[in-house]
Each structure stands twice: as C-alpha cells, then as structure tokens.
Motif scaffolding. Structure first.
Motif, PDB file in Angstrom:
ATOM      1  N   PHE A   1       0.814  -1.213   0.000  1.00  0.00           N
ATOM      2  CA  PHE A   1       0.000   0.000   0.000  1.00  0.00           C
ATOM      3  C   PHE A   1       0.853   1.270   0.000  1.00  0.00           C
ATOM      4  CE2 PHE A   1      -2.752   3.207   2.048  1.00  0.00           C
ATOM      5  CZ  PHE A   1      -3.829   3.143   1.187  1.00  0.00           C
ATOM      6  N   CYS A   2       1.966   1.262   0.709  1.00  0.00           N
ATOM      7  CA  CYS A   2       2.777   2.474   0.846  1.00  0.00           C
ATOM      8  C   CYS A   2       4.047   2.439   0.002  1.00  0.00           C
ATOM      9  CB  CYS A   2       3.181   2.688   2.302  1.00  0.00           C
ATOM     10  SG  CYS A   2       1.796   2.812   3.435  1.00  0.00           S
ATOM     11  N   GLY A   3       4.528   1.261  -0.331  1.00  0.00           N
ATOM     12  CA  GLY A   3       5.814   1.191  -1.001  1.00  0.00           C
ATOM     13  C   GLY A   3       5.796   1.678  -2.421  1.00  0.00           C
ATOM     14  N   SER A   4       4.622   1.920  -3.002  1.00  0.00           N
ATOM     15  CA  SER A   4       4.555   2.282  -4.407  1.00  0.00           C
ATOM     16  C   SER A   4       3.981   3.664  -4.627  1.00  0.00           C
ATOM     17  CB  SER A   4       3.683   1.254  -5.164  1.00  0.00           C
ATOM     18  OG  SER A   4       4.180  -0.045  -4.991  1.00  0.00           O
ATOM     19  N   PHE A   5       3.863   4.487  -3.581  1.00  0.00           N
ATOM     20  CA  PHE A   5       3.313   5.823  -3.773  1.00  0.00           C
ATOM     21  C   PHE A   5       4.221   6.673  -4.665  1.00  0.00           C
ATOM     22  CE2 PHE A   5       0.379   5.396  -0.093  1.00  0.00           C
ATOM     23  CZ  PHE A   5      -0.751   5.820  -0.763  1.00  0.00           C
ATOM     24  N   ALA A   6       5.536   6.438  -4.569  1.00  0.00           N
ATOM     25  CA  ALA A   6       6.453   7.225  -5.373  1.00  0.00           C
ATOM     26  C   ALA A   6       6.382   6.837  -6.845  1.00  0.00           C
ATOM     27  CB  ALA A   6       7.887   7.057  -4.862  1.00  0.00           C
ATOM     28  N   GLU A   7       5.903   5.628  -7.151  1.00  0.00           N
ATOM     29  CA  GLU A   7       5.827   5.167  -8.529  1.00  0.00           C
ATOM     30  C   GLU A   7       4.371   5.199  -8.977  1.00  0.00           C
ATOM     31  OE1 GLU A   7       7.466   1.305  -8.546  1.00  0.00           O
ATOM     32  OE2 GLU A   7       9.280   1.878  -7.460  1.00  0.00           O
ATOM     33  N   GLU A   8       3.966   6.297  -9.528  1.00  0.00           N
ATOM     34  CA  GLU A   8       2.571   6.451  -9.937  1.00  0.00           C
ATOM     35  C   GLU A   8       2.373   5.803 -11.305  1.00  0.00           C
ATOM     36  OE1 GLU A   8      -0.022   7.331  -8.359  1.00  0.00           O
ATOM     37  OE2 GLU A   8       1.123   7.752  -6.554  1.00  0.00           O
TER      38      GLU A   8
ATOM     39  N   ALA B   1      -5.399   4.188  10.715  1.00  0.00           N
ATOM     40  CA  ALA B   1      -4.969   5.590  10.598  1.00  0.00           C
ATOM     41  C   ALA B   1      -4.382   5.861   9.224  1.00  0.00           C
ATOM     42  CB  ALA B   1      -3.941   5.893  11.691  1.00  0.00           C
ATOM     43  N   LEU B   2      -3.676   4.903   8.668  1.00  0.00           N
ATOM     44  CA  LEU B   2      -3.090   5.072   7.342  1.00  0.00           C
ATOM     45  C   LEU B   2      -4.164   5.209   6.275  1.00  0.00           C
ATOM     46  CD1 LEU B   2      -0.466   5.096   5.709  1.00  0.00           C
ATOM     47  CD2 LEU B   2      -0.661   2.607   5.529  1.00  0.00           C
ATOM     48  N   ILE B   3      -5.255   4.481   6.417  1.00  0.00           N
ATOM     49  CA  ILE B   3      -6.335   4.556   5.431  1.00  0.00           C
ATOM     50  C   ILE B   3      -7.044   5.905   5.509  1.00  0.00           C
ATOM     51  CG2 ILE B   3      -8.607   3.594   4.888  1.00  0.00           C
ATOM     52  CD1 ILE B   3      -7.487   0.857   5.473  1.00  0.00           C
ATOM     53  N   LEU B   4      -7.287   6.395   6.719  1.00  0.00           N
ATOM     54  CA  LEU B   4      -7.907   7.712   6.858  1.00  0.00           C
ATOM     55  C   LEU B   4      -7.028   8.801   6.232  1.00  0.00           C
ATOM     56  CD1 LEU B   4      -9.262   7.571  10.534  1.00  0.00           C
ATOM     57  CD2 LEU B   4     -10.470   7.037   8.427  1.00  0.00           C
ATOM     58  N   THR B   5      -5.741   8.732   6.480  1.00  0.00           N
ATOM     59  CA  THR B   5      -4.822   9.720   5.921  1.00  0.00           C
ATOM     60  C   THR B   5      -4.763   9.617   4.406  1.00  0.00           C
ATOM     61  OG1 THR B   5      -3.511   9.552   7.946  1.00  0.00           O
ATOM     62  CG2 THR B   5      -2.466  10.596   6.049  1.00  0.00           C
ATOM     63  N   SER B   6      -4.800   8.401   3.885  1.00  0.00           N
ATOM     64  CA  SER B   6      -4.732   8.206   2.447  1.00  0.00           C
ATOM     65  C   SER B   6      -5.944   8.802   1.744  1.00  0.00           C
ATOM     66  CB  SER B   6      -4.624   6.711   2.136  1.00  0.00           C
ATOM     67  OG  SER B   6      -4.633   6.478   0.747  1.00  0.00           O
ATOM     68  N   PHE B   7      -7.126   8.639   2.329  1.00  0.00           N
ATOM     69  CA  PHE B   7      -8.324   9.207   1.707  1.00  0.00           C
ATOM     70  C   PHE B   7      -8.248  10.733   1.699  1.00  0.00           C
ATOM     71  CE2 PHE B   7     -12.724  10.618   1.523  1.00  0.00           C
ATOM     72  CZ  PHE B   7     -13.249   9.792   0.534  1.00  0.00           C
ATOM     73  N   GLU B   8      -7.787  11.317   2.789  1.00  0.00           N
ATOM     74  CA  GLU B   8      -7.628  12.773   2.820  1.00  0.00           C
ATOM     75  C   GLU B   8      -6.628  13.245   1.758  1.00  0.00           C
ATOM     76  OE1 GLU B   8      -8.216  14.989   6.880  1.00  0.00           O
ATOM     77  OE2 GLU B   8      -6.958  13.231   7.210  1.00  0.00           O
ATOM     78  N   SER B   9      -5.583  12.482   1.543  1.00  0.00           N
ATOM     79  CA  SER B   9      -4.585  12.858   0.544  1.00  0.00           C
ATOM     80  C   SER B   9      -5.183  12.824  -0.856  1.00  0.00           C
ATOM     81  CB  SER B   9      -3.380  11.911   0.623  1.00  0.00           C
ATOM     82  OG  SER B   9      -2.787  11.948   1.899  1.00  0.00           O
ATOM     83  N   LEU B  10      -6.003  11.830  -1.127  1.00  0.00           N
ATOM     84  CA  LEU B  10      -6.632  11.759  -2.443  1.00  0.00           C
ATOM     85  C   LEU B  10      -7.574  12.933  -2.673  1.00  0.00           C
ATOM     86  CD1 LEU B  10      -7.459   7.942  -2.720  1.00  0.00           C
ATOM     87  CD2 LEU B  10      -5.689   9.195  -3.937  1.00  0.00           C
ATOM     88  N   VAL B  11      -8.288  13.334  -1.626  1.00  0.00           N
ATOM     89  CA  VAL B  11      -9.194  14.480  -1.760  1.00  0.00           C
ATOM     90  C   VAL B  11      -8.402  15.768  -1.948  1.00  0.00           C
ATOM     91  CG1 VAL B  11     -10.960  15.838  -0.572  1.00  0.00           C
ATOM     92  CG2 VAL B  11     -10.999  13.349  -0.419  1.00  0.00           C
TER      93      VAL B  11
END
Length: 967
Positions: free
Chosen positions: A636-643, A678-688
């Motif tokens: 879930f987190c290891g690929s954020f840099a590779e869009e 907590a990671l999922i809540l933060t991820s949704f906010e980031s997408l918004v």
C-alpha cells in the motif's frame, strides 16, 4: 354458566363469549376466588365443544371464545390442573376445526392469505402453536380420549404442509402446518411419553417415514431459491421437522437412502441458513450409521454436482488413474468451482464449525448449560469459540515490542457475547463454499491416494525425506511408484480447484477441529509437492511457487511453536496444553489469495505475490506474519512514489485483502498494531486534497468500504479505537467542510457509501455511549454538527442524478438523519431540543429541509414521517428573507405530527415539532405575526399537545408569538 350442565350443553354461546373476558379481568385484578367459581363451567363448555365435532358455531362467536380461553389457560394465576384440562379441550376443538379450515382454505387460498379470515387455517394454526408454546401442558388422558381427532389433524398438517412455496403468493399455511407438526412431535417426545407410546404416528421415526414418502417431498426440497429466501419458508420448516425427527429418534432412522439423496440434491455446500440446516440434518443422518450403512465419498454428491453426468471421464489429463478406485473421487474433483472458492475467500466464514451445532430454537434438548468453559487439555478445544482470550491471544501475544503502545489504546473487550455472524457482505448472491464440508472431502480424497511409506526405508528406520531426490523410495523398482504418481496428479488438480487456498484460509477458523483438518490437508499437499513424481510432472508448472508458500507457512508455524515452548519453559508452564494455532483472517486470507495468484502467471499480481515470499530470509524463508498483517505496508505504501498502473493495482489489492480479512475484533487488533486504520484515513484525505476524487477511480470507494468494514466486523475494539482514539466522527465532518461537493463525491455511489458510513459510525457511537456514557467523547455534538453539511451536499448531488436514482439516495439519507437525530438526544434530561441545539449556523438550512420533506412526501408517507421526525430534532439554520420557507417548514412539520398513528410516536413527534415551530417563529420575530394558517395549524394540535409536557408549553408560547391577544 353456573346454572347447570344442561344449560351449558344447550349451547348458550353468547353467555360464554361475554363471560370469558370478564374472567380474565377478574384474574388480572387479583380476584381469583370469583373467577374460580366459573372455571369448572368453562371447562365443561369447552368439553362440550370438543366432544361434538359436528357442532358448528359462527366464526364471530367461536374465535373470541377460543382466544379468551387460551388467554385464561396460559394465565399465571390459573392453577395447573384447570389449565391442563382447559388447554386439552381447546387443543382438541382446534384439531377438529383444522382439517375443515385447510380444505376450505385450499379452495380459496389467495383470499385467506390476504384477509386472514377467522375460519381460515392461518388463525387456527397460530392458535395451536400459541397453545403448545405458551400453555402449561396438556392432560394426556383427555387427548387420548379423542385419538381420532389427533390423528386426523396431524395427518392434515402433513398433507397440506409438504408442498412447494408459490413465488407469486403470500400464503404461509404450509409453513405453519409444518411448524405445528414439528412442535407437536417435539412436545410428545419430551413431555408426553404416554401420548407418544399410544399414538404411533407421533413417534419421530414414523413421522420421518411419512414425510419422506410424501409425493411432494422431493419437489418441496428442490424448489428454487426465489421461493425460500424468507426464514419461514416451507422448505426451511420441512428441514427443521426432519432434523427434529432425526435428533429425537432413539433407535435411529431406517431406510433413509432416498431421503439422503433428496437432501443432498437440495444441498449446495454453502453457508446460507438453509445450507447450514441441511448440513446439520446430514450430520444427524450420518451419526446413526453403523459400518455397514456408512456413506462413502461417492454417495456425497450434492446439488448441481449430483445432477451432472456420472459418466467417468477417461480422457488424458482429466482422470486419475483409470481405476474403479479413482472413479469414486473423480466427481468431487470435477465438481469444485474455482469461482465459489474466490467468493469464500472474499468473505471467509470464520465461525463455521466442523461438527454442525444444533439450533437452540429448533433442538432445545441438545443444549447443555456451560459449566466452567474449561479447555480440553488433550486438544486445546474451547467450548466458547468467541472467547478472544483463548488461543488467538496466546498465539499472537509475542509480537514485536512496538505493538505495546497500540495495545494500550485498544481496551480489552467487555465480557459480552460478540456477534458470531458470517453474514455475506459481498456483491450478488452468497455462493460461498462451506469450508468444513469441502475440506473434509478434500482430506478424504488425499488420504485415499496417499502412498504408504517404502518398506525398505521403514526397516532401516529412516524417516521420509520429501526433499531428498536421491532417496531409494524413488527408484523405479519401487512398487508404490504408480500410486505416488496418482497421488501427485490428484493433488495438482485439487490445487488448481483452490483447495490449498481454502486450507490456508481455514487456519483462521474459530473451530479448532476445522483447523486440525486444514493442517492435515496442507500437510498432504506439502508431501505431494516434494515428491520426485511432482518434480517430473510437466503439467504442474506452478509447483515451485506452491511449494514455496507451503514451506514458508510450515516453517513459520514451527518457529512460532518453538518460541512459545521456550517461553513456557522459562515461565514453568509445562502443563499447559499446546493449542492449535489460529491465524487472524487478515493473514490467512492473504495466504489463500497468494496460493491462487501464484498458480496463474498471467495474473497482474503474480510478481508482487512472489516477491512477498522471495524476500523472506529469516529461518530459511519462514512466514513471520502468521499472527500479524502481512504485506500490507509494502504493497500500500511502497509504491506511492511510482505512480503507474502496477503501483495502483498493488494498492487496490492491499485494500481488498484488508477489507476481506477483517472478520472480528481479533483481526482488527492485528491491523491496528500496524496502524492500518490511521493510514487509510490519511490516504483518503490525501486523495481528496490532490485535486479531488474521480469517478473512474476505484481507490476512494474501496477506502470507504474498508472503513465501513472495520465498523461492521471489527467488534468493540474497532468501534472504540476508530471513534474514540482516531476521531472518526470528527474526521467525517471535516471532509464535508470547505470542499466542493464534486471533489468529494464524483458519483452517486460514492455519496451513498459515505452516507452509509456516517450512519454506521454514529450507530456504533450510540451503542457504546448507552453502555458506557462518556467513553467515546462528545458524539452528540458531532452528530448535530455534521447534519447540516450532509444535507447540503445531498442537495448538490441531487441536482446531478436522474429521478430513478433519487429514491435510493434519499432513503439512505433519511436513515442517516434518523440515526443522527437519535444520537443528538444522548445525555439529555429531556429529548426536546433547546434553542441552542435547534438553531445553529452550521445546521440544516430550512430551504434544504423543505426540499427533503417534499421529495420524501413524493415517495411514501413512511419516508415523509421519517424525514419530519429527523428534521424536527436536528439543528436548523435560518437566514434573513427565509420567512416564506420557514412558514412552509412549520406547516409541514405540524401536519406530519398530527398524522402519526401510534400514541407514543405522536406524542414524541408532536413535542419536537411544536418546539421546532416555536424556535423558528422566535427567530423571525414579528414577521409572521397574525398568520391565520399557522395559528389554525397549531390550534389543531391542542388536544394532542396535552399529552406531552414540553409540547403544551411550546404550543402556548408559539400562539403568543403569532397573536399577542392569545391567552
């Protein structure tokens, strides 16, 4: 009634009909003496009715007499002797009426189902069931005195009860007939031994024989799913009747081969309520078999598999070895459906048990009171499968030290029964497999082909070494080589059908016996993948990947067991039993999906799944996350840099695994230790925050689904941690403030899911706040603060949807507002809102409130009532120039409050409505002064307003605001 027997036998029905309610009133008022004077005459009158089968009374006379007599019979102040006599004569009279009502009802079944006429079978059957369930007992000598009526009524029930349900009708007469027959059989077997001995047809074995020989038995058992979705279906009642007969038969059932085949044809090897009842019935059938009548695997064909071609397929690659022995198992291998295996993994039934447990409401005599809940020292089996302090806590207690912080945030679960439900929460119909049934057959199949150890090695005392390719057991001269080849072939075919995945997922089962079966099954698969014949089998290309997963899991369990044993030696706990390991579902489901994915190189996640296991170095590749959350952080987190597309697929797969794996509070604790919520809540906010959400993007929708799954399946730990520690309610409100609606909700499905999430979050808040006030913070304030932004966003989403989609969204919104209105009244001495709570800047605008009321009224009266009740309680927002809309809102709320049918609902709704009208009028000052329409609407509520204290005061003050001359 006291004028003598001759007067009663003349049939003075009107006197009895009027006297019985008077007797009930006397008993209710404590005047037992005067009521007892007429008991004897009442019994005498009902004995006259029971002894005269041809005596016909008008339904308007007989029905009140029978209902009042039953009320008198079950009254606690009626002595047992009189109650038994009275109940027996009522029972016989109803049995006389039943065959006639059934014959008459069959001629005009649709009218009876719609109107429930007093002389119809529905009422007679309901009275019979009520008498048997609530009555103190029956006098056996009186019942045996009219054995003919008993036989006729019972046979009529079986005759009219065993027939398929009609999908276009609403008659429940067949199911009521079977329910009465089951109750009578159970009562006769457990409470009336003389009746059971004299009336042979009531004996369970005889009833079972009569039912299974009925001409419509097979058609009733095999009716389509559309006809038996409801709990009271005829098929469900028929299964319950057969289960009771099988359970109560002291000498077992004879000649049940045809019944066994019929039950198996109706069985779909699933986990629906009817499949569970059929699984229990098959267990009862099998428990009475001796060795001669035992059912072999080729007689266990179920459902569609039984109807498939029985022709043995001898083609290359599909058969086992061409022998008669293989033919007995070929049907099972061919009948497995990989699609159903995937459905099972997506919502694995962790509460399924290897030996089906009897339903206490159907077989109450099988339920024994729990004594000390002690574990069986020999097997580690605990009677309380939901006790989280048993093997799962012990097996996962030695996690890393970094988890102690989150453990302090997750309080121990209160000692209350948690929801032990495996309810299907996926899309479409529930077609999951039953893991106990499938894994048992899988183990039996593998055991049947399991090659014996080589005699030469056994004599030398060497152990089987499956990894040693140079072992003598692999020589061509070995006579067991053909059997090993067959064993490898069937293991390969079963792995292709998903049996390894089911076995890995079953390691999370709450049933220790099922976990034992799963470990034995996986052990045979592990043996098969390391045989030399498996190495040389060219068609098993995925064997190395499967062997890698099985080896990793085996070594992980061994490492965990070694650590546990070392700790016990240090603590001196040598006498404690070594329990069967229970994985959390988040770990077991990951292993199950991985076994499916590595078998398909074309799968998008093939490389990612392989990488998760190839990276394991400790203890020769041992799977260290047996009791943790595996691979989620890296995927879930290891690929954020590779869009790129692959990174997005990995994140979606990680979310899907987490959503499927949260099955109880134990699984949620494991996920929370890795800070996944907590990671999922933060991820949704980031997408918004990154330009808003997109309609084609599935990740935001899956994020919300995962949070909703936490609340529904995570138990007390999830509710407390999400709402109290992570502030889920505040987080939901914060998303709605300061952001355009199209950023948050690009589609109606996303908005509907968000509404459902808000509804579930505050429902959990209400439940916890009621049990432990103040434990979750100020949930009431959050409920009042989120209502306004929620309705405001609905108004914007409503403008973008079609009329056909409005109803579903509005219904979801009204359910959410109803929950918020209940939550907003928590902790208040009076449920009537104060002025501060009624009018707020962040409340629901009155224009949006009027629009919701109009749209709800256009759908149904129930929707309008629900909307008005919620909008009368939740805070409102008023602006200058809203006088006309404010008047419309007041009139709508008052009209709805007056139309409430129940007194309790009318009082509560009217009190809130008048208070809301008072606050709105007070906000407008003298603008609406002298409005006759408002004055008339308020005056029309004067009578009902007297029922509620706050409503009466609010009505008077509202009239004073509208007209200064009002007194």
């Amino acid at each position: 009634l006291t004028e003598g027997q001759s007067h009663i036998e003349e049939g003075n029905v009107e006197l009895v009909r009027d006297w019985l309610p008077a007797m009930l009133s006397l008993l209710a008022n404590g005047d037992v003496v005067r009521a007892e004077d007429a008991f004897e005459s009442t019994v005498l009158f009902l004995r006259t009715l029971a002894s005269r089968p041809r005596l016909k009374l008008a339904s308007e006379d007989e029905v009140p007499i029978l209902e009042a007599a039953i009320g008198l019979c079950i009254h606690p102040k009626c002595d047992a002797f009189t109650s038994n006599q009275l109940g027996s004569y009522i029972f016989l009279r109803l049995l006389i009426l039943l065959p006639k009502a059934l014959r008459k009802g069959r001629r005009r079944e649709s009218q009876i189902a719609a109107t429930k006429d007093h002389d119809g079978p529905v009422l007679v059957l309901e009275l019979l069931n009520r008498l048997l369930h609530e009555g103190s007992g029956l006098a056996e000598n009186i019942i045996l005195g009219d054995e003919a009526s008993l036989r006729t009524g019972f046979i009529s029930c079986l005759k009219h009860g065993i027939k398929p349900d009609e999908t276009d009708g609403e008659s429940n007469v067949p199911s009521l007939c079977l329910r009465f027959a089951r109750t009578l059989v159970v009562k006769s077997s457990t409470e009336y031994p003389a009746l059971l001995e004299q009336v042979e047809m009531l004996q369970p074995a005889q009833v079972h024989r009569m039912v299974t020989s009925h001409s419509s038995f097979s058609a009733t058992m095999h009716q389509s799913n559309a006809a038996h979705d409801k709990q009271t279906s005829t098929r469900r009642e028929l299964i319950n009747l057969l289960s009771c007969c099988a359970s109560l038969s002291s000498n077992g059932l004879k000649d049940i081969e045809d019944a066994w085949k019929t039950v198996l044809r109706a069985y779909s090897a699933g986990v629906t309520q009817e499949d569970k009842a059929l699984w229990r019935l098959m267990h009862l059938y099998g428990s009475g078999d001796d060795e001669k009548g035992a059912h072999f695997i080729d007689s266990l064909k179920w459902g569609d598999v039984l109807g498939a071609s029985d022709t043995y397929n001898g083609g290359q690659g599909s058969n086992l070895d061409g022998s008669d022995h293989a033919r007995q198992y070929e049907w099972f291998v061919q009948g497995l459906d990989i699609r159903r295996v995937r459905s099972t993994l997506s919502c694995f039934p962790v509460w399924e048990r290897l030996i089906p447990v009897a339903d206490a409401s159907i077989e109450p005599w099988t339920v024994t009171p729990k004594e000390d809940h002690k574990d069986d020292a020999s097997s580690g089996v605990s009677d309380d499968l939901g006790d989280e302090s048993s093997d799962e806590e012990r097996s996962g207690a030695d996690e890393d030290d970094e988890m102690t912080e989150i453990d302090d945030e997750l309080p121990p679960r209160p000692r209350r029964k948690e929801d032990q439900s495996d309810k299907w929460n996926g899309h479409g119909t529930d077609d999951r497999y039953s893991p106990p049934f499938i894994l048992t057959l899988t183990l039996a199949t593998l055991e049947a082909f399991n090659p014996p150890p080589t005699s030469s090695l056994t004599e030398k005392g060497h152990q089987d070494d499956f990894n040693n390719e140079n072992s003598a057991m692999y020589t061509e001269e070995d006579p067991n080589k053909p059997q090993r080849e067959t064993f490898v072939k069937i293991a390969r075919r079963l792995s292709e059908r998903g049996c390894i995945s089911l076995g890995l997922a079953a390691l999370s089962s709450k049933c220790p016996d099922l976990r034992r079966v799963a470990i034995a099954t996986l052990g045979l698969f592990l043996k098969a993948v390391h045989l030399e014949e498996a190495h040389s089998l060219k068609t098993w290309r995925e064997r190395p990947q499967i062997a890698m997963i099985l080896d990793s899991v085996q070594r992980g369990i061994v490492v965990r067991r070694a650590i546990s044993l070392a700790r016990r030696q240090e603590e001196g706990g040598h006498d404690q039993p070594i329990l069967i390991p229970m994985f959390p579902a988040v770990s077991a489901v990951f292993l199950g999906w991985s076994a499916l994915i590595v078998s398909r190189p074309s799968d998008d996640m093939f490389a990612s799944a392989n990488r998760c296991f190839l990276r394991l170095d400790d203890y020769h590749g041992a799977f260290k996350d047996c009791f943790a959350l595996p691979a989620f952080i890296s995927l879930f987190c290891g690929s954020f840099a590779e869009e790129n597309s692959q990174a997005r697929r990995e994140r979606l797969w990680a979310l899907q695994l987490l959503k499927d794996g949260i099955r109880d509070s134990y699984c949620y604790k494991v996920a929370a230790r890795r800070h996944a919520p907590a990671l999922i809540l933060t991820s949704f906010e980031s997408l918004v925050g990154c330009g808003g959400l997109h309609e084609a993007d599935a990740e935001p929708y899956l994020l919300l689904e995962t949070i909703d799954c936490f609340l529904l399946n995570g138990g007390y730990a999830a509710r407390h941690h999400l709402i109290s520690n992570l502030g889920l309610c505040s987080w939901l409100r914060g998303l709605l403030i300061g952001k355009p609606c199209n950023f948050l909700f690009p589609s109606t499905n996303t908005f509907r899911l968000f509404l459902r999430l808000v509804n579930n979050a505050f429902k959990c808040g209400i439940e916890e706040e009621k049990e432990e006030p103040g434990s979750l913070g100020d949930v009431r304030a959050e409920a009042m603060a989120i209502a306004g932004p929620l309705v405001g966003n609905y108004a914007e989403v409503r403008d973008r949807v079609t009329e056909s989609a409005t109803g579903d969204i509005l219904h979801t919104l009204l359910c959410t507002l109803e929950t918020l209105s209940i939550c907003s009244s928590l902790g208040m001495d009076c449920k009537t809102p104060t002025l501060f709570d009624s009018l707020r800047d962040d409340g629901i605008t009155i224009s949006a409130a009027c629009r919701v009321l109009d749209e709800a009224a256009a759908l149904s009266d129930d929707m309008r009532h629900k909307a008005a009740r919620a909008l009368s309680t939740l805070p409102a927002s008023i602006s200058a120039g809203d006088e006309g809309i404010g008047k419309k809102l007041c009139l709508s709320i008052l009209q709805n409050a007056k139309q409430q049918t129940t007194v309790a609902g009318s009082v509560s709704s009217l009190g809130n409505a008048l208070t809301r009208v008072l606050h709105v009028l007070d906000a407008f000052g003298t603008v609406l002064h002298g409005d006759d329409e408002l004055i008339d609407a308020i005056l029309s509520c004067r009578m009902k307003a007297q029922w509620c204290g706050q409503g009466s005061s609010a009505l008077t003050k509202a009239l004073e605001l509208l007209d200064s001359d009002t007194k």
